[in-house]
Scaffold this motif. Structure first.
Motif, PDB file in Angstrom:
ATOM      1  N   ALA A  11       0.832  -1.211   0.000  1.00 25.02           N
ATOM      2  CA  ALA A  11       0.000   0.000   0.000  1.00 25.02           C
ATOM      3  C   ALA A  11       0.864   1.256   0.000  1.00 25.02           C
ATOM      4  O   ALA A  11       0.599   2.209  -0.735  1.00 25.02           O
ATOM      5  CB  ALA A  11      -0.942  -0.003   1.198  1.00 25.02           C
ATOM      6  N   ALA A  12       1.907   1.270   0.819  1.00 27.31           N
ATOM      7  CA  ALA A  12       2.759   2.454   0.938  1.00 27.31           C
ATOM      8  C   ALA A  12       3.497   2.757  -0.365  1.00 27.31           C
ATOM      9  O   ALA A  12       3.693   3.930  -0.706  1.00 27.31           O
ATOM     10  CB  ALA A  12       3.765   2.253   2.069  1.00 27.31           C
ATOM     11  N   LEU A  13       3.879   1.722  -1.091  1.00 25.75           N
ATOM     12  CA  LEU A  13       4.655   1.909  -2.312  1.00 25.75           C
ATOM     13  C   LEU A  13       3.800   1.839  -3.576  1.00 25.75           C
ATOM     14  O   LEU A  13       4.284   2.154  -4.663  1.00 25.75           O
ATOM     15  CB  LEU A  13       5.773   0.860  -2.389  1.00 25.75           C
ATOM     16  CG  LEU A  13       6.801   0.911  -1.260  1.00 25.75           C
ATOM     17  CD1 LEU A  13       7.743  -0.278  -1.343  1.00 25.75           C
ATOM     18  CD2 LEU A  13       7.573   2.225  -1.272  1.00 25.75           C
ATOM     19  N   GLY A  14       2.563   1.390  -3.430  1.00 26.06           N
ATOM     20  CA  GLY A  14       1.673   1.297  -4.588  1.00 26.06           C
ATOM     21  C   GLY A  14       2.079   0.231  -5.581  1.00 26.06           C
ATOM     22  O   GLY A  14       1.972   0.426  -6.791  1.00 26.06           O
ATOM     23  N   VAL A  15       2.562  -0.903  -5.064  1.00 22.89           N
ATOM     24  CA  VAL A  15       2.995  -2.008  -5.926  1.00 22.89           C
ATOM     25  C   VAL A  15       2.301  -3.294  -5.498  1.00 22.89           C
ATOM     26  O   VAL A  15       1.754  -3.389  -4.407  1.00 22.89           O
ATOM     27  CB  VAL A  15       4.528  -2.204  -5.874  1.00 22.89           C
ATOM     28  CG1 VAL A  15       5.241  -0.968  -6.388  1.00 22.89           C
ATOM     29  CG2 VAL A  15       5.008  -2.558  -4.479  1.00 22.89           C
TER      30      VAL A  15
END
Length: 50
Positions: A11-15
């Motif tokens: 979620a934090a990195l969007g991957v």
């Protein structure tokens, strides 16, 4: 990485999980190194390891 950590960093990195795990396998658990590898850059000052 625990399931919770994987979800947090996805979620934090969007991957997706595959991308995250591949990046960690290449550069290790440093959040800054993973961001750099993914081309995201240092958007935050978070020092929590992956």
């Amino acid at each position: 990485m625990s399931t919770h950590e994987v979800r947090y960093w996805m979620a934090a990195l969007g991957v997706d999980e595959k991308t995250l795990r591949q990046a960690v396998a290449v550069v290790g658990v440093s959040a800054a190194a993973v961001r750099d590898h993914l081309g995201i850059g240092r958007l935050t000052t978070c020092k929590r390891p992956l």
